[in-house]
Design an enzyme around this catalytic site. Structure first.
Site, PDB file in Angstrom:
ATOM      1  CG  ASP A  15      16.544  47.070  19.610  1.00 44.38           C
ATOM      2  OD1 ASP A  15      16.911  47.995  18.858  1.00 44.38           O
ATOM      3  OD2 ASP A  15      15.697  46.215  19.296  1.00 44.38           O
ATOM      4  NE  ARG A  95      10.721  36.841  24.967  1.00 36.67           N
ATOM      5  CZ  ARG A  95      11.917  37.155  24.502  1.00 36.67           C
ATOM      6  NH1 ARG A  95      12.968  37.175  25.311  1.00 36.67           N
ATOM      7  NH2 ARG A  95      12.090  37.444  23.235  1.00 36.67           N
ATOM      8  CG  ASP A 124       8.509  38.143  22.986  1.00 34.80           C
ATOM      9  OD1 ASP A 124       8.016  37.094  23.445  1.00 34.80           O
ATOM     10  OD2 ASP A 124       9.240  38.172  21.980  1.00 34.80           O
ATOM     11  CB  SER A 176      12.950  40.416  14.534  1.00 34.67           C
ATOM     12  OG  SER A 176      12.748  40.030  15.874  1.00 34.67           O
TER      13      SER A 176
HETATM   14  N1  ARG Z   1       5.847  34.823  17.412  1.00 34.73           N
HETATM   15  C1  ARG Z   1       6.598  34.197  18.437  1.00 34.73           C
HETATM   16  C2  ARG Z   1       5.938  34.384  19.770  1.00 34.73           C
HETATM   17  O1  ARG Z   1       5.110  35.206  19.910  1.00 34.73           O
HETATM   18  C3  ARG Z   1       8.038  34.639  18.478  1.00 34.73           C
HETATM   19  C4  ARG Z   1       8.250  36.037  18.931  1.00 34.73           C
HETATM   20  C5  ARG Z   1       9.675  36.493  18.842  1.00 34.73           C
HETATM   21  N2  ARG Z   1      10.086  36.405  17.485  1.00 34.73           N
HETATM   22  C6  ARG Z   1      11.119  37.008  16.931  1.00 34.73           C
HETATM   23  N3  ARG Z   1      11.335  36.715  15.694  1.00 34.73           N
HETATM   24  N4  ARG Z   1      11.878  37.847  17.547  1.00 34.73           N
HETATM   25  O2  ARG Z   1       6.245  33.705  20.713  1.00 34.73           O
END
Ligand code: ARG
Length: 402
Positions: A15, A95, A124, A176
């Site tokens: 990506d 983040r 995110d 993911s």
């Molecule tokens: N659900 C989690 C959050 O909102 C993780 C998000 C990222 N998850 C991922 N499998 N890429 O913080």
């Protein structure tokens, strides 16, 4: 929107590699990449080389695990904050720090935008966008995955081939995955069916409890003002300590979470978390909370922990309310110094012993043997006063029902 120079959060995957090229083609701008080591267990030098190869003018990579743990993770840790009772917020806590560093680099390099690879339906994107505007209200934000025409992984691979962008050769898992030192998040693929039981290949951070040792393993954690400072009696820096905690808890199958959670954007999503070290350390910290905090402090902290977890999850890190809660928690947990012993056994982590110079547990008050110093007679008056409003109310009700 016109953009001169952009700082892109770069992971080295398909990506974000495609995004480098896409940004250059669509905005005719210079692209600088930023890759943070948050403990995702990847070699960063090849990622830097790859960024430059796919067309970045500069590639920043840096280890920010120490800052991540001290200034971000420990905030949530003081509260014992878990989103919806289960998620230790590993991805969510990372983040804002990544965004902060990107904004700093953008300002230093004279860039007018930042970019990230998040989709338009996840949490995110919110954390990146909201942290960015909180830190620099003039910074432009680009999230190509929200805008572009590459709707599938195949379309992206097609695009990559056309533009000579190297495609990861490792067999892609259908999931993911986001990983850092505080935990790993897995979603998508077969996990999208909430009735699908996760198969063993999904887990990479923890041993299956079935395969874990048949003998329990004990770990002691020393805390100073709520922060873990030593493991099994050995003082160590926080990064080493959390790594060790991950290793020990991980081999005992501790820290697997399976949840259907409420995303900020209103969608429910099924996620698997692996948080061995976090689960062990949070369990140990709880053992100290119980020993040291008085009832009102503990209950209020637990109530506010829910709020704190929401703020982190919702991308409201750079806010006065989060900072104020941090100050509150620092004051409240200043006596959380002591030692806790946790027993790990086939997926469970249980506090089995705890001590602290600030313990307000008093054995002479608690005991049922002859050394008891509690005056039982006072119990009667206490119960009378405590029950008085109920007694008065019951009498009135009885009168009414006559
Ligand atoms: N659900 C989690 C959050 O909102 C993780 C998000 C990222 N998850 C991922 N499998 N890429 O913080």
């Amino acid at each position: 929107m016109s953009v001169k120079k952009v700082v892109l959060a770069y992971s080295g995957g398909l990506d974000t590699s495609v995004i480098v090229k896409w940004l250059k083609d669509n905005y005719h701008c210079e692209v600088i990449t930023y890759t943070a080591d948050l403990g995702q267990n990847e070699d960063l030098e090849p990622i830097k080389a790859k960024a430059l190869k796919v067309g970045a003018s500069k590639a920043f990579v840096e280890d920010i695990r120490d800052e991540f743990l001290k200034d971000y993770v420990m905030g949530a840790f003081r509260f014992g904050a878990l989103y919806e009772n289960k998620y230790p917020l590993a991805t969510a806590l990372g983040r804002p720090l990544i965004t902060k560093r990107m904004i700093e680099i953008a300002e230093q390099e004279g860039a007018d935008a930042i970019a990230h690879g998040s989709t338009g339906k996840g949490n995110d994107q919110v954390r990146f966008d909201v942290s960015a505007v909180a830190l620099n209200p003039d910074m432009k934000i680009i999230a190509p995955v929200r805008d572009w025409e590459l709707k599938s992984r195949d379309a992206e691979i097609e695009y990559a081939k056309k533009h000579n962008i190297e495609i990861p050769i490792t067999k892609e898992k259908p999931y993911s995955i986001d990983r850092n030192i505080w935990g790993l998040s897995v979603e998508a693929g077969p996990l999208e069916d909430p009735f699908f039981e996760p198969t063993e290949d999904i887990y990479s951070f923890t041993t299956s409890p079935l395969e874990a040792p048949d003998k329990p393993e004990y770990v002691t954690i020393d805390f100073e003002e709520s922060v873990p400072v030593a493991l099994n009696g050995e003082k160590m820096d926080i990064v080493t300590l959390v790594e060790k905690a991950n290793e020990i808890a991980g081999r005992n199958g501790v820290g697997r979470v399976d949840i259907v959670e409420n995303r900020l954007v209103g969608i429910k999503s099924r996620e698997i978390y692996e948080t061995p070290g976090a689960t062990l350390l949070l369990e140990a910290k709880r053992g100290l909370d119980e020993l040291v905090l008085d009832r009102e402090a503990l209950h209020l902290k637990d109530t506010l922990a829910i709020k704190y977890a929401e703020l982190v999850y919702y991308g409201y890190w750079f806010t006065d309310v989060r900072e104020a809660l941090d100050s509150f928690a620092k004051t409240l947990t200043k006596n959380l110094t002591g030692t806790v012993k946790v027993k790990l056994y086939k997926g469970s982590a249980t506090t089995v012993a705890r001590k602290s110079p600030y313990a307000i547990y008093n054995q002479q008050l608690a005991t049922y043997d002859t050394t008891d110093t509690f005056n039982h007679k006072f119990g009667e008056a206490f119960c009378y006063i405590w029950g008085l409003p109920l007694k008065v109310s019951a009498a009135v009700k009885r009168e009414q029902n006559k």
